[in-house]
Enzyme design. Structure first.
Site, short mmCIF file in Angstrom:
data_model
loop_
_atom_site.label_atom_id
_atom_site.label_comp_id
_atom_site.label_asym_id
_atom_site.label_seq_id
_atom_site.Cartn_x
_atom_site.Cartn_y
_atom_site.Cartn_z
N GLU A 74 0.82 -1.21 0.00
CA GLU A 74 0.00 0.00 0.00
C GLU A 74 0.86 1.26 0.00
O GLU A 74 0.52 2.26 -0.64
CB GLU A 74 -0.93 -0.02 1.23
CG GLU A 74 -1.92 1.14 1.29
CD GLU A 74 -1.38 2.36 2.03
OE1 GLU A 74 -1.91 3.46 1.83
OE2 GLU A 74 -0.40 2.20 2.81
N GLU A 75 2.00 1.20 0.71
CA GLU A 75 2.84 2.39 0.82
C GLU A 75 3.54 2.76 -0.48
O GLU A 75 4.01 3.90 -0.63
CB GLU A 75 3.90 2.18 1.92
CG GLU A 75 3.33 2.07 3.32
CD GLU A 75 2.72 3.36 3.83
OE1 GLU A 75 2.78 4.38 3.11
OE2 GLU A 75 2.17 3.36 4.94
N GLU A 132 -7.97 2.08 6.41
CA GLU A 132 -7.26 2.93 7.37
C GLU A 132 -7.67 4.39 7.27
O GLU A 132 -8.11 4.88 6.24
CB GLU A 132 -5.76 2.84 7.13
CG GLU A 132 -5.32 3.39 5.78
CD GLU A 132 -3.82 3.38 5.61
OE1 GLU A 132 -3.10 3.77 6.55
OE2 GLU A 132 -3.37 2.98 4.52
N HIS A 187 4.49 7.84 9.48
CA HIS A 187 5.73 8.09 8.73
C HIS A 187 6.67 9.06 9.45
O HIS A 187 7.68 9.46 8.90
CB HIS A 187 5.46 8.63 7.32
CG HIS A 187 4.68 7.70 6.45
ND1 HIS A 187 4.61 7.84 5.09
CD2 HIS A 187 3.94 6.61 6.74
CE1 HIS A 187 3.85 6.90 4.58
NE2 HIS A 187 3.43 6.14 5.57
#
EC number: 3.5.1.14
Length: 373
Positions: A112-113, A140, A338
């Site tokens: 996903e990132e 999320e 992050h």
């Protein structure tokens, strides 16, 4: 040539060879293995040992919990917390013997990132996903530093754009005309002027949230081989996050105009381009929103519906016609995804399990809709 019995090898040589077997080669060095090895040696020798983590107060993969109950770790907010909360909520529902008209599925997909192209984007096209017959999806969200909980009903579309400029090369001591750098500078100026316009539009309207405007940042500059050589080619990379109400075709034409206005030999290409933004309804006439918001109201949760400013796997879910909401039950928590010292308080985490237990019960109880029959 003589050979030696391996069992008679000098202990220092054995230790040396053990250390050599730990792969610390870039780009995927096993620093964790090396640290564990060295810490064990220090313990055996009775030496003190201290690890220094740049910018982090604690090892980001130690899951350190301080005396106040804050858990420091990469993924504590984004989004290993949500994964475990899902599992614990389902465990609680099963242990209490609950049965629902709908099936609750949990999916765990990778990447996903980095865009989700080898994860959810592929999964929604597979027969295994089709067999789930999903009616609604939770994904999320983000933390909220206030007492409220943010819920995301849409999101901006990521456009990763590389602009390449070609021009006349030569010795850097001369006034060379039509250089790649000059033309690239024009494009950069146009795009950053657009960025400033959107930033001012956001600041001027207190009712606008970040997800409602288009953002862009210059993230990479490439080109050149030496100080005294004017390069024939240079490039700039941009991360656009396009608001869902933007006319995508018109915006791409704007990109083309910015390049054309800079001069000949200026082109652009996409590293990522999502063009199917969808919005999940957030009015009480929608049965899914009614179930979600009703469960939150029953738990005395204040909701703040917004457009997600970045991108999640929800965009692939919505693109195939399935409503999705982004929700991470983390209020009274700074947004640290992050970031350095990403952390979550254990009480907020445990409260999240309670919240998901109520949400899953409500959503799994939505009766069959006319569109599903």
């Amino acid at each position: 040539m003589t050979t030696k019995d391996p069992e008679s090898e000098h202990p220092s040589v054995t230790l040396f060879r053990q250390y050599l077997r730990i792969c610390t080669v870039q780009p995927n060095p096993d620093y964790g293995g090396a640290i564990t090895f060295l810490e064990e040696r220090a313990r055996q020798l009775g030496l003190s040992c201290q690890k220094i983590e740049e910018h982090w107060h604690h090892d980001p993969f130690e899951a350190f919990k301080d005396s106040e109950g804050y858990i420091y770790a990469r993924g504590s907010q984004d989004m290993k917390s949500v994964s475990i909360q899902y599992l614990e909520a389902v465990r609680r529902l099963k242990s209490e013997g609950h049965r629902f008209p709908r099936t609750i599925h949990m999916t765990f997909v990778p990447d996903e990132e980095v865009g989700g192209h080898k994860g959810m984007e592929l999964f929604v096209k597979r027969p295994e996903f089709q067999a789930l017959r999903a009616g609604f999806v939770l994904d999320e969200g983000l933390a909220n530093p206030t007492d409220a909980f943010t819920v995301f009903y849409s999101e901006r579309s990521p456009w990763w754009v590389q602009v390449t400029s070609t021009g006349k090369p030569g010795h850097a001591s001369r006034f060379i005309e039509d250089t790649a750098a000059e033309k690239l500078h024009k494009v950069i100026s146009s795009i950053l002027a657009f960025r400033e316009k959107e930033r001012q539009r956001l600041q001027a309207n207190p009712h606008l949230k970040e997800g409602a405007v288009t953002s862009v940042n210059l993230t990479k500059l490439e080109g050149g081989v030496a100080y005294n050589v004017v390069p024939a080619t240079m490039s700039a990379s941009f991360d656009f996050r396009v608001a869902p109400d933007v006319d995508m075709k018109a915006f791409e034409k704007q990109l083309q105009r910015w390049c054309q206005e800079a001069g000949e030999g200026v082109t652009f290409e996409f590293a990522q381009k999502f063009t199917e933004p969808r919005m999940t309804p957030t009015d009480d006439s929608d049965p899914w929103w009614a179930a979600f918001s009703g469960a939150c109201k029953a738990m005395n949760l204040t909701l703040e519906p917004e457009i997600f400013p970045a991108a999640t796997d929800s965009r692939f879910i919505r693109a195939v016609g399935i409503p999705a909401l982004g929700f991470s039950p983390m209020n009274r928590t700074p947004v640290l995804l992050h970031d350095h010292n990403e952390r979550l308080h254990e009480d907020i985490f445990l409260r999240g399990v309670d919240i998901y237990t109520g949400l899953l019960s409500a959503l799994a109880s939505v009766p069959t809709l006319p569109s599903e029959s």
